[in-house]
Design an enzyme around this catalytic site. Structure first.
Site, mmCIF file in Angstrom:
data_model
loop_
_atom_site.group_PDB
_atom_site.id
_atom_site.type_symbol
_atom_site.label_atom_id
_atom_site.label_comp_id
_atom_site.label_asym_id
_atom_site.label_seq_id
_atom_site.Cartn_x
_atom_site.Cartn_y
_atom_site.Cartn_z
ATOM 1 N N LYS A 89 48.295 19.923 50.366
ATOM 2 C CA LYS A 89 47.977 21.079 49.540
ATOM 3 C C LYS A 89 49.007 21.126 48.428
ATOM 4 C CE LYS A 89 46.629 25.555 48.832
ATOM 5 N NZ LYS A 89 45.394 25.822 48.122
ATOM 6 N N LYS A 129 34.455 36.361 41.579
ATOM 7 C CA LYS A 129 33.967 35.041 41.223
ATOM 8 C C LYS A 129 32.872 34.636 42.215
ATOM 9 C CE LYS A 129 35.913 30.485 41.858
ATOM 10 N NZ LYS A 129 35.508 30.051 43.179
ATOM 11 N N HIS A 155 41.430 35.135 41.235
ATOM 12 C CA HIS A 155 42.591 35.436 42.078
ATOM 13 C C HIS A 155 43.836 34.626 41.688
ATOM 14 C CE1 HIS A 155 41.466 31.885 44.525
ATOM 15 N NE2 HIS A 155 42.709 31.907 44.956
ATOM 16 N N ARG A 209 24.851 47.780 53.803
ATOM 17 C CA ARG A 209 23.396 47.585 53.676
ATOM 18 C C ARG A 209 22.657 48.261 54.819
ATOM 19 N NH1 ARG A 209 22.121 43.174 50.193
ATOM 20 N NH2 ARG A 209 19.970 43.600 50.733
ATOM 21 N N ASP A 255 33.367 25.264 41.144
ATOM 22 C CA ASP A 255 34.136 26.129 42.045
ATOM 23 C C ASP A 255 35.547 26.390 41.516
ATOM 24 O OD1 ASP A 255 34.536 27.571 44.440
ATOM 25 O OD2 ASP A 255 35.460 25.839 45.414
ATOM 26 N N LYS A 310 38.862 18.624 47.586
ATOM 27 C CA LYS A 310 38.945 19.126 48.961
ATOM 28 C C LYS A 310 39.235 17.966 49.915
ATOM 29 C CE LYS A 310 36.786 23.409 48.734
ATOM 30 N NZ LYS A 310 37.859 24.328 48.498
ATOM 31 N N GLU A 313 43.597 20.363 47.713
ATOM 32 C CA GLU A 313 43.478 21.175 48.935
ATOM 33 C C GLU A 313 43.256 20.289 50.147
ATOM 34 O OE1 GLU A 313 41.328 25.062 48.625
ATOM 35 O OE2 GLU A 313 40.219 23.889 47.168
ATOM 36 N N LYS A 317 48.636 35.464 41.314
ATOM 37 C CA LYS A 317 49.768 34.690 41.852
ATOM 38 C C LYS A 317 50.986 34.887 40.940
ATOM 39 C CE LYS A 317 46.736 30.991 43.641
ATOM 40 N NZ LYS A 317 46.889 30.791 45.069
ATOM 41 N N HIS A 355 39.839 28.789 37.883
ATOM 42 C CA HIS A 355 41.252 28.668 38.254
ATOM 43 C C HIS A 355 42.033 27.667 37.381
ATOM 44 C CE1 HIS A 355 39.754 31.013 41.429
ATOM 45 N NE2 HIS A 355 39.476 30.060 42.292
HETATM 46 C C1 BG6 Z 1 38.340 29.707 45.673
HETATM 47 C C2 BG6 Z 1 37.387 28.566 45.909
HETATM 48 O O1 BG6 Z 1 37.999 30.400 44.499
HETATM 49 O O2 BG6 Z 1 39.672 29.177 45.540
HETATM 50 C C3 BG6 Z 1 37.780 27.823 47.178
HETATM 51 O O3 BG6 Z 1 36.057 29.071 46.033
HETATM 52 C C4 BG6 Z 1 39.214 27.366 47.094
HETATM 53 O O4 BG6 Z 1 36.913 26.699 47.377
HETATM 54 C C5 BG6 Z 1 40.137 28.520 46.709
HETATM 55 O O5 BG6 Z 1 39.561 26.873 48.373
HETATM 56 C C6 BG6 Z 1 41.533 27.989 46.399
HETATM 57 O O6 BG6 Z 1 42.432 29.045 46.237
HETATM 58 P P1 BG6 Z 1 44.003 28.856 46.524
HETATM 59 O O7 BG6 Z 1 44.593 30.166 46.149
HETATM 60 O O8 BG6 Z 1 44.126 28.515 47.971
HETATM 61 O O9 BG6 Z 1 44.438 27.710 45.647
#
Ligand code: BG6
Length: 496
Positions: free
Chosen positions: A350, A153, A183, A46, A240, A345, A221, A187, A245
């Site tokens: 995890k 995303k 993402h 930018r 989110d 969260k 998480e 995996k 996901h």
């Molecule tokens: C992201 C979310 O898309 O995925 C985050 O915005 C989250 O809040 C993350 O922590 C989790 O990804 P992973 O791969 O750690 O399960």
């Protein structure tokens, strides 16, 4: 196989995503010999900076975030092909200049006019950038050259906004040119779900309502909201994580077998099963969901402040940091099978997994253990922390009399394969360059996901603070999430 020569244009080149994931992933691809040749990068910023300054900042980012020891000659080769240019959709002339730079580089570097535009920018900028790229002709494909648009995303914030974003992007590019990233599809264990189901003969015959009791999808998480308060407070756990996901996991586990392992077949089946998720009435949505918000506590020995006291979170926020849902899929295979999804969260651990619970044996002839006291038969697809597959079943305890106990058979990726550590973005970026969009979301799939969560968004918005429950940071989440399953005589799978 190396992808065809191309110019990789990154919007948001000074941002966190570029430093943390995109450049480290390009580095790993280069190290594995999987970057195109010739190849060049354009970093769009930018505020004008020199090529040298941007290269240096990205080199520092790479050293900080690399997943493998950085070999300087390879890193330099990747970064020395970078050109920095300033462009901003509010200044259309800057896109004419960008066009000129890309044209010049195509000739100079021999990248033949193939271009990938990676939008590592906030979602509000997706459509304005696409519009300007289209206006100057940068999204026009000719025979022999391709143009691709990669968007990150979040894709919309509800059904209406996702539809509108799709409609806008599709005005400027064709569906086959748009790569919507999730993402989770990068995996290995997530990609393996299709192999597990469709490259083995023993699972698919029992993969239906006749044999499966219910399915649980858990994404827990330890991370709290941290410094993402302003994004997270406007978003919440449901938006989110769930339509993206968790629904990627759900659709891979529940889709019908595609005819071929190629983008059209796979994405059609995924969209079809998401569209079959039953749309709940407002009353059903409230009854079939739990939303929680964390209070102060300890996660892994570290103090976590109350969610409402986190930076940039409203002190009276009703945003959920935990969501649990019960869904059903209205089709022949899954009628009557409950799907329980949960994510949150600031939890004690995890864990990301899909647990498939099979029906109990109909009759136990062993007097020692009544059928309802046998251990449950679970097939668990572990995504984090243990990547692998676990089967839980009953076995005879050695000894002269019959006694039965539950045991586990475990497959762990790390015991069989020694993949070099990666960012999780390598396959996704490689596929964008080779033009394989199997791992990317199609417009109808994204919209079907939002359609399924919309009743929850609406019902929760209307309910405001009513029904929002608390849980302590570092705990297993709200007790009400247990009640959601207990009502059906079920319980969340305990970690073994
Ligand atoms: C992201 C979310 O898309 O995925 C985050 O915005 C989250 O809040 C993350 O922590 C989790 O990804 P992973 O791969 O750690 O399960």
């Amino acid at each position: 196989r190396k992808p065809e020569p191309c110019c990789f244009v990154i919007f948001g080149a000074t941002g966190d995503l570029t430093h943390r994931l995109i450049i480290p992933a390009l580095y790993n691809l280069a190290e594995s010999g999987l970057l195109p040749e010739p190849f060049c990068i354009v970093g769009v910023v930018r505020k004008q900076m020199s090529d040298q300054d941007l290269r240096q900042s990205l080199m520092e980012g790479l050293k900080r975030h690399a997943t493998r020891p950085v070999k300087i000659d390879i890193a330099e080769k990747v970064l020395n092909c970078l050109t920095c240019i300033e462009a901003d959709p509010s200044d259309p002339s800057s896109f004419d200049a960008l066009n000129g730079v890309c044209e010049g580089l195509a000739t100079k570097t021999g990248t033949c006019g193939n271009r990938l535009f990676y939008l590592a920018v906030p979602p509000t900028a997706f459509a304005p950038i696409a519009e300007q790229l289209a206006r100057v002709g940068l999204l026009r494909e000719t025979s022999g050259t391709w143009r691709r648009l990669v968007v990150e995303k979040p894709f919309g914030t509800d059904l209406a906004s996702a539809r509108s974003l799709n409609a806008r992007l599709l005005k400027f590019a064709n569906e086959h040119q748009i790569y919507r990233i999730d993402h989770y599809l990068g995996k290995e264990t997530v990609q393996n779900i299709l192999v597990l189901r469709f490259a083995n003969g023993m699972f698919e015959p029992i993969w239906n309502r006749n044999h499966i009791d219910h399915i649980q999808i858990t994404v827990e998480e330890k991370l709290s909201v941290g410094h993402r308060g302003s994004f997270y407070d406007a978003t919440g756990a449901l938006r989110d994580m769930v339509p993206n996901h968790l629904f990627q996991l759900l659709s891979l586990v529940t889709m019908e077998p595609p005819t071929r392992f190629e983008a059209h077949s796979v994405r059609s089946q995924k969209a079809e099963v998401l569209a079959a998720i039953q749309t709940q009435t407002p009353e059903e949505a409230l009854r079939n969901s739990v939303r929680g918000q964390y209070h102060a506590g300890q996660v892994g020995g570290e103090a976590v402040v109350d969610y409402r006291s986190a930076p940039n979170v409203k002190p009276d926020s009703t945003t959920e940091t935990y969501a649990a849902l019960k869904l059903t899929i209205d089709n022949w295979r899954w009628a009557g099978v409950p799907f329980y999804l949960r994510t949150g969260k600031a939890l004690g651990l995890k864990r990301t997994e899909v647990a498939i619970k099979f029906k109990q044996a109909p009759f136990a002839m062993f007097r020692c253990t009544p059928v309802d006291q046998l251990s449950h038969n679970y097939l668990v697809i572990g995504i984090e922390p243990a990547e692998g597959i676990t089967m839980q079943f009953n076995t005879k305890v050695p000894g002269p009399s019959i006694s039965i106990d539950g045991v586990e058979m475990k497959f762990r990726y790390k015991d069989y394969f020694h993949a070099a550590p990666s960012t999780g973005y390598e396959t996704l970026i490689y596929d964008c360059m080779t033009g394989d969009n199997i791992l990317f979301q199609r417009a109808d799939g994204v919209e079907a996901g939002w359609q399924a969560v919309q009743p929850f968004l609406d019902a929760w918005k209307k309910a405001g603070a009513d029904g929002l429950v608390g849980y302590e940071a570092g705990s297993e989440g709200p007790r009400e999430a247990d009640d959601l399953l207990a009502r059906d005589g079920n319980q969340w799978r305990e970690l073994t």
